[in-house]
Design an enzyme around this catalytic site. Structure first.
Site, mmCIF file in Angstrom:
data_model
loop_
_atom_site.group_PDB
_atom_site.id
_atom_site.type_symbol
_atom_site.label_atom_id
_atom_site.label_comp_id
_atom_site.label_asym_id
_atom_site.label_seq_id
_atom_site.Cartn_x
_atom_site.Cartn_y
_atom_site.Cartn_z
ATOM 1 N N GLN A 84 -5.051 -3.715 -1.981
ATOM 2 C CA GLN A 84 -4.625 -2.628 -2.869
ATOM 3 C C GLN A 84 -4.820 -2.949 -4.349
ATOM 4 O OE1 GLN A 84 -3.604 0.322 -1.800
ATOM 5 N NE2 GLN A 84 -3.868 -0.386 0.309
ATOM 6 N N ASN B 114 0.804 -1.224 0.000
ATOM 7 C CA ASN B 114 0.000 0.000 0.000
ATOM 8 C C ASN B 114 0.834 1.271 0.000
ATOM 9 O OD1 ASN B 114 0.719 -1.084 2.538
ATOM 10 N ND2 ASN B 114 -0.627 0.347 3.569
ATOM 11 N N SER C 224 -11.023 -5.287 0.212
ATOM 12 C CA SER C 224 -11.765 -4.277 0.945
ATOM 13 C C SER C 224 -12.464 -3.335 -0.032
ATOM 14 C CB SER C 224 -10.791 -3.512 1.838
ATOM 15 O OG SER C 224 -11.509 -2.667 2.674
ATOM 16 N N HIS D 41 -13.932 -0.288 -0.026
ATOM 17 C CA HIS D 41 -13.729 1.155 -0.238
ATOM 18 C C HIS D 41 -12.517 1.439 -1.120
ATOM 19 C CE1 HIS D 41 -10.947 0.447 3.080
ATOM 20 N NE2 HIS D 41 -10.331 1.532 2.711
ATOM 21 N N THR E 224 -26.221 -10.971 11.342
ATOM 22 C CA THR E 224 -27.011 -10.734 10.137
ATOM 23 C C THR E 224 -26.130 -10.088 9.073
ATOM 24 O OG1 THR E 224 -28.942 -10.431 11.511
ATOM 25 C CG2 THR E 224 -29.092 -9.601 9.256
ATOM 26 N N CYS F 100 6.724 11.597 12.410
ATOM 27 C CA CYS F 100 6.106 12.664 13.185
ATOM 28 C C CYS F 100 4.604 12.750 12.921
ATOM 29 C CB CYS F 100 6.772 13.993 12.922
ATOM 30 S SG CYS F 100 7.032 14.902 14.452
#
Lengths: 129, 291
Positions: free
Chosen positions: B77, B49, B99, B101, B137, B224
């Site tokens: 990916q 990714n 996945s 999305h 469900t 950071c």
């Protein structure tokens, strides 16, 4: 993540650069990788001008900018006593975990003041705690 | 997979972690060499990714098959970006995660592909749904959405990729004009929409935020921004020294990007890198650019 004040000092940092004939030059870094170099022009024990260069995150850059604003025109004693909290407060707060990134400013100022003192034949000031 | 493996270790399983080369590639012969008499599972990410490197999944699948070990790949990916063929080149993949999305489907739904006769422990115990494998469900809207999204994402994949790649390659060439930067990941074996760079002398979060202020969304492997002291484990695994990994930036392209966006990034990014370098105490100008 950052407030407007921090973003302003990050996007438009004050006092960026170097002073060629600086009277005191200091440097400091932290384990995050943030690193600051600071240049002081000193007259009659007062900081007449200050410039900095910083590698680091937005918090580190904004803190550097604010710290240099806060010590400009101040006596060396006043500059030495500048705390991280004062810098963070002037920035109206830093996100949690980012306070560490502002510590380099104070350390770099101390290192520059002591470099100046050394050149003047004075004892370096001890770090408290 | 790193966290599930670390969890399994606390339950007494032994896990062997394999290194990658400077491009992020896993060497199939190292997979084979690492197999023990008691090896029960192999998992290799299909494509990374962060740096976009595509792993030699068919080759590793072949090895897993020869040794009779179930083989899993994280293909999150990959769907809608490179074609998969579970009957041909990917025929030795027994388990595959995806996945929704990631290919413009609804958020909150994913799938675990299981090849026939691949036995797994129940994921949730209780109800009889999904052959008792996952109680609860079914999220019907999500499932239908995922199905439709995958249909749309995989139709015209080639044409779609051609467009993305063309923009990606122009972006790549333009960014490599910036001195002291390097492309992370494999130059060819990489996802068509992914670019990852390291810019020396500057820090990733600063770069990301400045780009964000100019309307460019990106991500970084900088420590950071993640709140830890260590930069991304992926960038460390390909051997980047921490100070270089700190200045890393990932840019990915999507369907809604246009050639104008590429022009805009190529105008803003060099400026922003220059601005941050001008305030970096480490910056010593050179012109070399490692490709």
């Amino acid at each position: 993540m950052y407030n407007k004040k921090v973003m302003d000092h990050f996007m438009n940092p004050r006092n960026v650069g170097e002073i060629e004939d600086a009277d005191g030059i200091g440097e400091a870094g932290n384990p995050h990788g943030d690193h600051m170099k600071i240049f002081l022009k000193i007259r009659d024990d007062r900081i007449e001008d200050v410039k900095f260069k910083t590698f680091g995150c937005a918090a580190a850059i904004a803190s550097s900018s604010m710290a240099t604003e806060l010590i400009k025109g101040k006596t060396l004693k006043e500059a030495w006593e500048l705390t991280n909290d004062a810098v963070a407060e002037a920035l109206e707060g830093l996100p949690p975990g980012k306070l560490e990134c502002s510590v380099v400013s104070r350390e770099a100022i101390h290192s520059a003041i002591n470099e100046y003192r050394k050149k003047q034949g004075l004892e370096p000031l001890p770090e408290q705690k | 997979m790193l966290y599930p493996c670390e969890y399994l270790e606390t339950k007494g399983f032994n896990v062997t972690y394999l290194p990658v080369d400077r491009y992020g590639l896993v060497d199939p012969s190292e997979v084979e060499a690492a197999i023990r008499k008691d090896t029960i599972f192999i998992s290799v990410m299909y494509a990374n990714n962060e740096i976009g490197t595509i792993e030699p999944i068919p080759e590793i699948g072949e090895i897993a098959k020869e040794h009779g070990i179930p083989f899993h790949t994280d293909a999150v990916q990959v769907i809608g970006k490179i074609p998969l063929d579970m009957k041909q080149k990917d025929r030795n993949v027994d388990m595959l995660s995806l996945s929704s999305h990631k290919f413009y489907g609804p958020k909150g739904i994913g799938a675990l592909y299981l090849r026939e006769r691949t036995e797994i422990e129940n994921y949730m115990h209780g109800g009889g749904q999904e052959r008792k494998k996952r109680a609860g469900t079914e999220n019907v809207a999500g499932i239908v959405g995922l199905g439709k999204a995958i249909e749309l994402a995989t139709a015209n994949l080639e044409k779609h990729n051609e467009r993305t790649k063309k923009m990606r390659d122009r972006l790549l060439a333009g960014i490599l004009e910036i001195p002291d930067c390097r492309l992370n990941g494999h130059p060819e074996k990489r996802l068509p929409d992914n670019l990852n760079f390291s810019f020396e002398y500057i820090e990733g979060e600063s770069l990301l935020l400045m780009l964000d202020q100019r309307g460019i969304c990106s991500s970084t492997g900088s420590a950071c921004s993640s709140g830890s002291l260590e930069p991304s484990h992926v960038l460390r695994a390909i051997g980047l020294p921490p100070e270089i990994a700190q200045g890393s930036l990932r840019l990915t392209l999507g369907d809604e990007n246009s050639e104008e966006d590429i022009d805009y990034v190529l105008e803003v990014l060099p400026e922003t890198v220059g601005k941050l370098r001008a305030m970096s105490p480490f910056y010593k100008p050179t012109t070399a650019c490692e490709k």
